[in-house]
Design an enzyme around this catalytic site. Structure first.
Site, short mmCIF file in Angstrom:
data_model
loop_
_atom_site.label_atom_id
_atom_site.label_comp_id
_atom_site.label_asym_id
_atom_site.label_seq_id
_atom_site.Cartn_x
_atom_site.Cartn_y
_atom_site.Cartn_z
N ASP A 1 0.77 -1.24 0.00
CA ASP A 1 0.00 0.00 0.00
C ASP A 1 0.81 1.30 0.00
O ASP A 1 0.51 2.20 -0.77
CB ASP A 1 -0.98 -0.01 1.20
CG ASP A 1 -1.95 1.14 1.20
OD1 ASP A 1 -2.46 1.46 0.13
OD2 ASP A 1 -2.19 1.72 2.27
N CYS B 1 -22.42 -2.92 -17.41
CA CYS B 1 -22.86 -2.63 -16.03
C CYS B 1 -22.39 -1.24 -15.58
O CYS B 1 -21.31 -0.79 -15.94
CB CYS B 1 -22.26 -3.70 -15.11
SG CYS B 1 -22.56 -3.42 -13.36
N CYS C 1 -21.96 0.46 -9.86
CA CYS C 1 -21.13 1.20 -8.90
C CYS C 1 -21.28 2.71 -9.10
O CYS C 1 -21.40 3.46 -8.13
CB CYS C 1 -19.66 0.77 -9.03
SG CYS C 1 -19.01 0.85 -10.70
C1 B12 Z 1 -4.68 6.57 -3.11
C2 B12 Z 1 -5.46 5.34 -2.73
C3 B12 Z 1 -6.80 5.48 -2.41
C4 B12 Z 1 -7.56 6.78 -2.65
C5 B12 Z 1 -7.89 6.88 -4.17
C6 B12 Z 1 -8.59 5.61 -4.71
C7 B12 Z 1 -8.24 5.22 -6.13
N1 B12 Z 1 -9.22 4.77 -6.86
O1 B12 Z 1 -7.10 5.28 -6.53
C8 B12 Z 1 -8.79 6.59 -1.72
C9 B12 Z 1 -8.48 7.18 -0.36
C10 B12 Z 1 -10.10 7.21 -2.21
C11 B12 Z 1 -8.83 5.06 -1.62
C12 B12 Z 1 -9.98 4.35 -1.34
C13 B12 Z 1 -10.03 2.97 -1.25
N2 B12 Z 1 -8.98 2.12 -1.26
CO1 B12 Z 1 -7.17 2.67 -1.69
N3 B12 Z 1 -5.40 3.00 -2.29
C14 B12 Z 1 -4.82 4.07 -2.72
C15 B12 Z 1 -3.37 3.77 -3.15
C16 B12 Z 1 -2.43 4.21 -2.03
C17 B12 Z 1 -2.94 4.39 -4.49
C18 B12 Z 1 -3.96 4.18 -5.61
C19 B12 Z 1 -3.62 4.98 -6.84
O2 B12 Z 1 -2.50 4.97 -7.27
N4 B12 Z 1 -4.60 5.69 -7.37
C20 B12 Z 1 -4.39 6.50 -8.52
C21 B12 Z 1 -5.58 6.48 -9.44
C22 B12 Z 1 -5.28 7.27 -10.69
O3 B12 Z 1 -5.81 5.12 -9.79
P1 B12 Z 1 -7.19 4.61 -10.36
O4 B12 Z 1 -8.31 5.44 -9.81
O5 B12 Z 1 -7.25 3.14 -10.12
O6 B12 Z 1 -7.07 4.91 -11.91
C23 B12 Z 1 -6.45 3.97 -12.80
C24 B12 Z 1 -7.44 3.25 -13.70
O7 B12 Z 1 -8.77 3.48 -13.33
C25 B12 Z 1 -7.05 3.68 -15.08
N5 B12 Z 1 -7.86 4.76 -15.68
C26 B12 Z 1 -7.96 6.04 -15.31
N6 B12 Z 1 -8.74 6.72 -16.14
C27 B12 Z 1 -9.20 5.85 -17.04
C28 B12 Z 1 -10.04 6.04 -18.11
C29 B12 Z 1 -10.34 4.94 -18.91
C30 B12 Z 1 -11.27 5.16 -20.03
C31 B12 Z 1 -9.78 3.67 -18.61
C32 B12 Z 1 -10.10 2.49 -19.43
C33 B12 Z 1 -8.91 3.51 -17.52
C34 B12 Z 1 -8.63 4.59 -16.75
O8 B12 Z 1 -5.72 4.17 -15.00
C35 B12 Z 1 -5.57 4.81 -13.73
C36 B12 Z 1 -4.13 4.93 -13.37
O9 B12 Z 1 -3.58 3.78 -12.89
C37 B12 Z 1 -3.42 2.19 -3.31
C38 B12 Z 1 -2.11 1.46 -2.96
C39 B12 Z 1 -1.07 1.65 -4.05
N7 B12 Z 1 0.12 2.01 -3.66
O10 B12 Z 1 -1.35 1.47 -5.21
C40 B12 Z 1 -4.58 1.78 -2.35
C41 B12 Z 1 -5.53 0.67 -2.80
C42 B12 Z 1 -5.90 0.94 -4.23
N8 B12 Z 1 -6.72 0.87 -1.97
C43 B12 Z 1 -7.32 -0.21 -1.63
C44 B12 Z 1 -8.56 -0.26 -0.94
C45 B12 Z 1 -8.93 -1.60 -0.30
C46 B12 Z 1 -9.38 0.87 -0.88
C47 B12 Z 1 -10.86 0.92 -0.44
C48 B12 Z 1 -11.69 -0.28 -0.86
C49 B12 Z 1 -10.92 1.11 1.11
C50 B12 Z 1 -12.31 1.35 1.64
N9 B12 Z 1 -13.15 0.34 1.73
O11 B12 Z 1 -12.66 2.45 1.98
C51 B12 Z 1 -11.34 2.22 -1.12
C52 B12 Z 1 -11.89 1.96 -2.54
C53 B12 Z 1 -12.44 3.19 -3.20
C54 B12 Z 1 -12.45 3.07 -4.71
N10 B12 Z 1 -13.60 3.03 -5.31
O12 B12 Z 1 -11.35 3.01 -5.30
C55 B12 Z 1 -6.60 -1.45 -2.17
C56 B12 Z 1 -7.40 -1.96 -3.39
C57 B12 Z 1 -7.43 -3.46 -3.57
C58 B12 Z 1 -8.27 -3.81 -4.78
N11 B12 Z 1 -8.73 -5.05 -4.83
O13 B12 Z 1 -8.52 -3.02 -5.65
C59 B12 Z 1 -5.17 -0.83 -2.52
C60 B12 Z 1 -4.49 -1.49 -3.70
C61 B12 Z 1 -4.31 -1.01 -1.24
C62 B12 Z 1 -3.78 -2.44 -1.06
N12 B12 Z 1 -2.48 -2.61 -1.00
O14 B12 Z 1 -4.50 -3.40 -0.97
N13 B12 Z 1 -7.62 4.52 -1.91
S1 SF4 Z 2 -16.99 -2.49 -11.10
FE1 SF4 Z 2 -18.91 -1.40 -11.38
S2 SF4 Z 2 -19.33 -1.57 -13.57
FE2 SF4 Z 2 -17.79 -3.13 -13.09
S3 SF4 Z 2 -19.01 -4.97 -12.70
FE3 SF4 Z 2 -18.64 -3.99 -10.72
S4 SF4 Z 2 -20.44 -2.68 -10.37
FE4 SF4 Z 2 -20.42 -3.25 -12.54
#
Ligand code: B12
Ligand code: SF4
Ligand code: SF4
Length: 361
Positions: free
Chosen positions: A137, A194, A197
Site C-alpha cells: 500500500d 454494467c 457502482c
Molecule cells: C490513493 C489510494 C486510495 C484513494 C484513491 C482511490 C483510487 N481509486 O485510486 C482513496 C483514499 C479514495 C482510496 C480508497 C479505497 N482504497 Co485505496 N489505495 C490508494 C493507493 C495508495 C494508491 C492508488 C492509486 O495509485 N490511485 C491513482 C488512481 C489514478 O488510480 P485509479 O483510480 O485506479 O485509476 C487507474 C485506472 O482506473 C485507469 N484509468 C484512469 N482513467 C481511465 C479512463 C479509462 C477510459 C480507462 C479504461 C482507464 C482509466 O488508470 C488509472 C491509473 O492507474 C493504493 C495502494 C497503491 N500504492 O497502489 C490503495 C488501494 C488501491 N486501496 C485499496 C482499498 C482496499 C481501498 C478501499 C476499498 C478502502 C475502503 N473500503 O474504503 C477504497 C476503494 C475506493 C475506490 N472506489 O477506489 C486497495 C485496493 C485493492 C483492490 N482489490 O482493488 C489498494 C491497492 C491497497 C492495497 N495494497 O490493498 N484509496
Molecule cells: S466495477 Fe462497477 S461496472 Fe464493473 S461490474 Fe462492478 S459494479 Fe459493474
C-alpha cells in the site's frame, strides 16, 4: 545451476500460496497506458490533499526509479471477504459503518511479514543474484496497474481491482525486482455494460467509468482528510465512520466471492455496524485500546469523532442528540463545528418526522 526464470517463478508461486496468498502473478515492467492515465489524473487534481501522490508521481510511474534495473513486479493478493453483512443491507439507525477491510487487524502488518518472507525466499533461491523492494500500500508504486498486468484481475469502473473468482475484497502486496521472471497475461475487462457502482455512489465520486475524484470519495473523506469535511458532502455520506464499501457491495462480481477464513481479518467485537453512541463517547484511552493494530487508528480519535458526528447527523436518530450536543463544547474547534452541524441536522430531521407523523394522524 543456470538461472531459470520459469522455475524461479513457479517456486515463488508455491511459496506465495504457502504464505497464505490466494492470488499471485508477475508483470513485466513496461510502458502501459495506465501510467499516462495516472499523470492525467494527477493533472486534474483528483488526488485532493494526498499531495504525496503528485510529489512522487515520477517514481510511481517508473519502477526503475524505485529499483535500479527493475524488470518485474511480483503481485500477491489476500482475500479479506469475511462473512458478515453488506453496507447496503438495513441496519439500526444508531449504527455506523466501518469498512469491511478495517474490521480486523491492520493488513499492512499482516501482509508486510508475508511479502517480506517471499522476497527473502527470492533472494535465497537466486543465491543473492537479484535485488528488489517490497511494499504493501504505502510504497511509490501503482499496485492495481501491475496487479492487472500480473493477471490478478481487471481495474473495474469503480477503480477497484476485480478478480473473476474472488471479487474485489482483497489486498495487494508487491515486490519490484531486477529479476527476470515469466509473465502472466492480463484478464479481459469484465464490467461490460454494467454501471451499478457509478449509479450507487452517494457522492458521485466516480465521475465516469474508471475515474475517481478522491475529493468526493467517502473513503478519502473519512480516512485521509485531516480537516473539516466540506458541508456540501456531509449530508450524502450516510452513516459511514471509516471507509466506504458501497461501490464494491453493489458489484455483481462480489456476490459469490469466496469467504476469507484468515484469523487476522475476522471482525473484532463491535466493528460491524458499530454503535454511534459508543463512538461519540470515546476518550483517547478507549480509542487506543479498541483500535490497537487496526486500520482505524489511521483516522486518530479526532477524525473518528468528526466522522461519527457526520454519521449521527445523518442518522435521524433522536437518541444521539444529547451526546452530539455535548460535543459542541469539545476543546477542538473542528469537532465543535461538526457537532453544531450534526445538532442542526438531527433537530431538523426529528422535527420533520414529527410533522410528518401529524400529517398522517
Ligand atoms: C490513493 C489510494 C486510495 C484513494 C484513491 C482511490 C483510487 N481509486 O485510486 C482513496 C483514499 C479514495 C482510496 C480508497 C479505497 N482504497 Co485505496 N489505495 C490508494 C493507493 C495508495 C494508491 C492508488 C492509486 O495509485 N490511485 C491513482 C488512481 C489514478 O488510480 P485509479 O483510480 O485506479 O485509476 C487507474 C485506472 O482506473 C485507469 N484509468 C484512469 N482513467 C481511465 C479512463 C479509462 C477510459 C480507462 C479504461 C482507464 C482509466 O488508470 C488509472 C491509473 O492507474 C493504493 C495502494 C497503491 N500504492 O497502489 C490503495 C488501494 C488501491 N486501496 C485499496 C482499498 C482496499 C481501498 C478501499 C476499498 C478502502 C475502503 N473500503 O474504503 C477504497 C476503494 C475506493 C475506490 N472506489 O477506489 C486497495 C485496493 C485493492 C483492490 N482489490 O482493488 C489498494 C491497492 C491497497 C492495497 N495494497 O490493498 N484509496
Ligand atoms: S466495477 Fe462497477 S461496472 Fe464493473 S461490474 Fe462492478 S459494479 Fe459493474
Ligand atoms: S468508496 Fe463509496 S464514495 Fe468512494 S467511490 Fe465507492 S461508493 Fe463512492
Amino acid at each position: 545451476m543456470a538461472y531459470d526464470p520459469a522455475l524461479i517463478t513457479q517456486k515463488l508461486q508455491e511459496k506465495a500460496r504457502a504464505l497464505g496468498f490466494e492470488l499471485f502473478g508477475v508483470a513485466a515492467v513496461q510502458d502501459v497506458p495506465e501510467l499516462l492515465r495516472y499523470r492525467e489524473w494527477i493533472g486534474a487534481g483528483y488526488e485532493a490533499e494526498m499531495h504525496y501522490m503528485a510529489r512522487n508521481a515520477e517514481k510511481r510511474t517508473d519502477p526503475a526509479l524505485v529499483v535500479n534495473g527493475a524488470q518485474s513486479v511480483i503481485v500477491c493478493g489476500k482475500n479479506y471477504h469475511t462473512r458478515a453483512p453488506l453496507s447496503t443491507e438495513p441496519a439500526p439507525a444508531s449504527a455506523g459503518w466501518i469498512s469491511r477491510y478495517a474490521w480486523g487487524d491492520d493488513y499492512h502488518d499482516v501482509l508486510k511479514q508475508r511479502i517480506r518472507a517471499l522476497y527473502e525466499y527470492l533472494v535465497e533461491i537466486t543465491d543473492g543474484a537479484v535485488q528488489g523492494r517490497y511494499y504493501v500500500d504505502t510504497g511509490p508504486v501503482l499496485e492495481k496497474v501491475w496487479a492487472q498486468y500480473a493477471g490478478l484481475g481487471w481495474i473495474g469502473k469503480n477503480t477497484c481491482l476485480i478478480n473473476q473468482h474472488i471479487g474485489s475484497y482483497f489486498f495487494l502486496a508487491v515486490i519490484i525486482t531486477d529479476a527476470k521472471l515469466t509473465y502472466s497475461t492480463p484478464p479481459p475487462d469484465r464490467c461490460g455494460t454494467c454501471t451499478r457502482c457509478i449509479d450507487a455512489c452517494p457522492t458521485e465520486a466516480i465521475i465516469g467509468p474508471y475515474v475517481l475524484d478522491a475529493a468526493k470519495c467517502i473513503s478519502y473523506l473519512t480516512i485521509e482528510l485531516r480537516d473539516r469535511i466540506p458541508e456540501s458532502l456531509r449530508g450524502k455520506m450516510g452513516r459511514h465512520v471509516f471507509g466506504c464499501d458501497i461501490c464494491q457491495d453493489v458489484c455483481p462480481w462480489n456476490r459469490k466471492a469466496a469467504v476469507s477464513l484468515e484469523p487476522a481479518f475476522q471482525p473484532r467485537p463491535g466493528n460491524v455496524n458499530p454503535d454511534l453512541g459508543e463512538l461519540l463517547r470515546m476518550e483517547q484511552a478507549d480509542f487506543s485500546e479498541r483500535f490497537r493494530k487496526s486500520p482505524v487508528k489511521r483516522s486518530k480519535l479526532r477524525g473518528l469523532l468528526r466522522n461519527a458526528l457526520v454519521a449521527a447527523g445523518n442518522s435521524g436518530h433522536p437518541g444521539l442528540l444529547s451526546q452530539v450536543e455535548a460535543l459542541q463544547h469539545h476543546p477542538d474547534e473542528m469537532i465543535q463545528e461538526h457537532a453544531k452541524w450534526a445538532v442542526e441536522k438531527l433537530t431538523t430531521s426529528t422535527k420533520a418526522k414529527k410533522e410528518d407523523a401529524y400529517v398522517h394522524d
